[in-house]
Structures are given as C-alpha cells and as structure tokens.
Design an enzyme around this catalytic site. Structure first.
Site, PDB file in Angstrom:
ATOM      1  N   SER A 145      48.408  89.226  30.101  1.00 56.73           N
ATOM      2  CA  SER A 145      47.180  90.027  30.052  1.00 56.73           C
ATOM      3  C   SER A 145      46.913  90.672  31.419  1.00 56.73           C
ATOM      4  O   SER A 145      47.719  91.478  31.877  1.00 56.73           O
ATOM      5  CB  SER A 145      46.031  89.111  29.596  1.00 56.73           C
ATOM      6  OG  SER A 145      44.914  89.876  29.229  1.00 56.73           O
ATOM      7  N   ASP A 162      46.352  90.253  17.973  1.00 53.59           N
ATOM      8  CA  ASP A 162      45.660  90.161  19.272  1.00 53.59           C
ATOM      9  C   ASP A 162      44.462  91.119  19.271  1.00 53.59           C
ATOM     10  O   ASP A 162      44.628  92.345  19.255  1.00 53.59           O
ATOM     11  CB  ASP A 162      46.666  90.540  20.367  1.00 53.59           C
ATOM     12  CG  ASP A 162      46.106  90.414  21.766  1.00 53.59           C
ATOM     13  OD1 ASP A 162      44.890  90.629  21.950  1.00 53.59           O
ATOM     14  OD2 ASP A 162      46.896  90.105  22.682  1.00 53.59           O
ATOM     15  N   HIS A 205      46.035  86.415  21.280  1.00 57.26           N
ATOM     16  CA  HIS A 205      46.139  86.600  22.734  1.00 57.26           C
ATOM     17  C   HIS A 205      46.242  85.262  23.484  1.00 57.26           C
ATOM     18  O   HIS A 205      46.264  85.234  24.709  1.00 57.26           O
ATOM     19  CB  HIS A 205      44.899  87.370  23.204  1.00 57.26           C
ATOM     20  CG  HIS A 205      45.029  88.054  24.530  1.00 57.26           C
ATOM     21  ND1 HIS A 205      45.812  89.173  24.730  1.00 57.26           N
ATOM     22  CD2 HIS A 205      44.490  87.784  25.747  1.00 57.26           C
ATOM     23  CE1 HIS A 205      45.734  89.567  25.997  1.00 57.26           C
ATOM     24  NE2 HIS A 205      44.943  88.739  26.638  1.00 57.26           N
TER      25      HIS A 205
END
Lengths: 284, 284
Positions: free
Chosen positions: B150, B228, B262
C-alpha cells in the site's frame, strides 16, 4: 444467522469469517475468527490462545492458514475470556495480565466476582460448537481436534482429557501442563475456584494421574522452546505431564525445540507440522 | 553496537532482531525489526509497511520468514514514520490515520511542521543501510531489494525508480501507484511538500513517465486483490503505472488476485512468491 458476520476475508482456498455474538453462558458479547475452507465437509480444529491474547493473535500470527487450506481443515479461534461490554462491567478484569480479561483459563469459575461471566469451559465445549454447527453445516463435529498455546495449551490438554468423546486429536505449543504447581495456575485457581486444590480437576497432570489406565488412548504432541523464559521459570512443567502418562494409554510426544522462545515466531515454525498431525487423525 | 538490541528471537534458520536507535536524519528514537539468517553473506530485502503500520506488522503477519530463512535472505522491516518520543512532540501527528504518525510516505517533507522530522526517504535509502552495515557486516549491500504494501508499495516503487543503483529488485503488494491522482497522496503531498504538484517527483507513475526510455530495465511484480476496497475507491491505480511503462525498459507484471482484500491475509498468500521473485534477482 447465529453470528453477526463482521467481515469475510479471502485466504487460500477458503475464507476467514470474523464473527461476533451474544454468548448465553458468558453473558457478554464475544468475538471470534473462523477459517472456513471451500469444502463440502471439513473437520474442525479449535485453537485456544494464551494469556493476553484475543481470537486474533493465533489466526494472524500463527501461520496456520496455508496448511489448513491445503488440508481442508476448518479452524476456530475463540477469544480467551469474556470481555466487558457496554453496561456490563466485570469487576477487576483489567487489574492484571494473568487474571480476568485475556486470562479465562478455559474453566468455569465458581467464585465471585468471576462466576457470573467466566464460564469458558462451557463456552468452548458446548456453546460454540452448537452455534457454529448452525452457521456452518459443513463442519464435521465427529472429527474435531483441539490445540493451543501456553494458557491455551492448558485448555487443549485439559478439555481433551475431560471430554475424550468430543475431541479426536490434541496438541499444544508451550502449554501450562501442571497449573496447580505454577504461579499462573495457582493465582487463577485461587481466584476463579476459591483454592488451588479445587484446580486439581482442571490440571492436565492431575487429571491424567487420576485417570491412569482409564485415560483415552492417544498420542499428544507438545512442542516447547528451550529458550522459553516461562519454561525456565517453571510455569509450563511439561515433564510433569509426560511423567504422569507413564502406565496410561497416553503417549506424550514432548519435543524440545532448540533456542525457541514463547512467542508466535515459535508457533509459526511448527504450526504446519501440528496441522499435519491433526489432519492425519481427523481424516481417519 | 549501532543499535540497541531489544530482543533476539529464533525463527527458522535465523533470528529476528528487535532493534531501536536514535535516528540522526529523523531526530527521533526509531524501532525496527531485522531478520538475520545464519549465513556468512546474505542479500537484503527491505519491506515497507502501509498506513497505520509499524515495523511489526509485516514481520509478524506477512508470512515472509519461512521463505527468507530458506533463501538465506535478510529482511529489514522499518517503522513507517517518525514517532513522538519523550520531550520530542511532533505537532498534529495523531490527528488522522493517513497523515503523520504511521504515514510517512517514504519522502522527505519540506513543509512545516513536518520537515523537521519527516525525512523517511533519507532514512530508508541512506541512514538505515549505513547503520545496518555496521551492525551486520554479513549483509551484502550490492544485492539489495525492496518491497512494500500500500503506502509501502508506493515507497518501494518510487525509491527503486529514483535510486536504481541501490536496488536490484522491486515488487509491491497493492501499492499506491499514482499518488498525485488519489486522495491519500494528495493529502500527503499537500501537507508534507506544500502542494500536489510537488509530489510528482515522488509519484511512481509520474517518475516512470518522465524517465521514459531512461528508466532502469526491470520487471516489477505487483499483486492487487480484486476485492480490495482501496483499489475500488481509486486509491491504488495500478493500471496507470502499467500504462506508464509502455515504451520504457520497465515491465510491470501486474497480477489481479481474485477476491483478495487489502489485508495481511492477502500478503500472507503471496509473500513467498514475492520472495522467490526477489531471490532470483538478488542471487544473480
């Protein structure tokens, strides 16, 4: 649905279900994690966490899910104690790390103030399997195993010995094996049950000695790190449990793992091996 | 020793070192985790964590260590930002999850109040390798890779493109690929650098477009889950990065992984594959 589903998360050939529910026997709102492989029928392995843990530690840090996915094994990661919820305070639960919140010891408390909520034995052995069987009809309750870490290892050993008809396999990581003889267990039993001697009914070594030849025929896998400070401090006493198995139908496969400590880094390195051990028995 | 060693913990054929030190470029006390395989010489892979993380999340939940042990790969898990330490407050650092503490974005801030501490680019690229090479002479800095999740994926992509001589391999899990075009990046660049346009120098997609044919010849492995929510909300924009690679020596191996979200459950399922990818390049 029996549980509120807070999240469903892909992992391997299956999904992690983050669940919550109002527990009848505990009288509190409880959270737990369940790994559900995409199978029509699957054995179920309970993992009981140690002191200070919730149902998150084992599933997030234990390294169990790859192998559980491969074997098609469902896994249940319950919380380790009741917890205060709004308007439902449990007096003194946060005063020490080894009593109250995060430290249920998987027994039914008989002494106040704990007895009104701390009924973890009933929760793990009766209420959770009943509720989970409603939510997940594919779970095969005739093929159920139990494992755990530290205080959860104590839970795995004692619940297996007390309910041999409910569990087909058992193993433990660095378990508290003789709690009436160690500070953690003495503190817990004094508070939850009123005395250490009342804890003998919930002490794996005492139970195995008492059962003797009537103990269930089983091999119990136990790993302990030689660098584990709690082992060195006499909190675990796995040798007592192994000695108690002499002359009983129980074989204790006690393995000392060089240099390992008490952490999830230790569990992570042996979790797949434990799942293979359970898988063989649960798929028999 | 350069670092204070807070713990050394066995894991596979190696040890986790929990370290802390006073960072010169950040002006704060920093913690980090380093996995050190028992090898005479080992390549080094940096793992950069995402928003809200510390150096603990990746090493505890990422499932990297079995494969790192097998490959003999050292891994460095730094913190994701400076942190207030006693008598050293960083104004506003706790006001939002995506700015300040846990959200350093691996850039050097130029705007007040951040610029006095938020120098994460210098920390990751210069200070940490220098200090680690003193503490661990067996680390082979000619063979260093970088990965991240991320916000840490943004760090991995940008630092690789900006310092191609420092890194031999790069991959990312659900990276922020075009931060000038997404809310997370716009907020960070506005605050840390004074404007979004100033962030173009720290935006993987913009950097790659600007480099064009002068970009380093490399294959970049990127995994993104189709479930996600941050991908769906346009925070990641991996297609922009893949498009920017057209006509450059960069190949973006962008893989969409069905149903994954995620979380670290996603990382855990692909971390070994990423390590194999890095291992091939770092052992060349």
């Amino acid at each position: 649905m029996v549980f509120t589903t807070d999240a469903v998360i892909k992992s391997g050939a299956g999904f992690v279900h983050k669940l919550s529910h109002d527990s009848e026997c505990l009288g509190t709102r409880m959270k737990l994690n369940v790994y559900v492989p995409l199978r029509k029928s699957c054995p179920v392995l309970f993992y009981l966490g140690g002191l200070t843990c919730t149902g998150d530690n084992g599933i997030e840090k234990g390294g169990f899910l790859h192998k559980a996915s491969e074997l098609g094994l469902a896994m249940v990661f319950p919380d380790t104690s009741p917890r205060t919820t709004e308007g439902n305070t449990i007096k003194g639960e946060h005063d020490s790390y080894d009593l109250g919140s995060g430290a249920g010891f998987y027994i039914n408390a008989t002494a106040e103030p704990w007895s009104s909520h701390y009924q973890m034995e009933t929760y793990i052995v009766e209420e959770l399997p009943r509720l989970l069987s409603e939510q997940f009809p594919q779970f095969n309750w005739d093929s159920k195993g139990i494992t755990g870490h530290s205080m959860g290892g104590h839970g795995a050993l004692t619940l297996f010995l007390k309910y041999p008809n409910k569990f087909k396999s058992v193993s433990a990581f660095a378990p508290i094996c003789n709690p009436t003889q160690c500070p953690w267990g003495q503190k817990a039993f004094t508070n939850y049950l009123g005395s250490v001697s009342a804890g003998e009914a919930h002490d794996a070594t005492c139970i195995l000695k008492r059962l003797g030849k009537d103990a269930p025929a089983a091999t119990i896998l136990i790993d302990v790190g030689t660098g584990d400070n709690f082992y060195k401090q006499g909190q675990l006493l796995p040798e007592h449990f192994k000695d108690a198995a002499a002359g009983t139908p129980v074989t204790v496969d006690l393995r000392f793992q060089e240099d390992y400590d008490h952490s999830y880094y230790f569990i992570q390195d042996f979790s797949e091996n434990h799942l293979e051990f359970h898988g063989k028995k649960l798929y028999q």
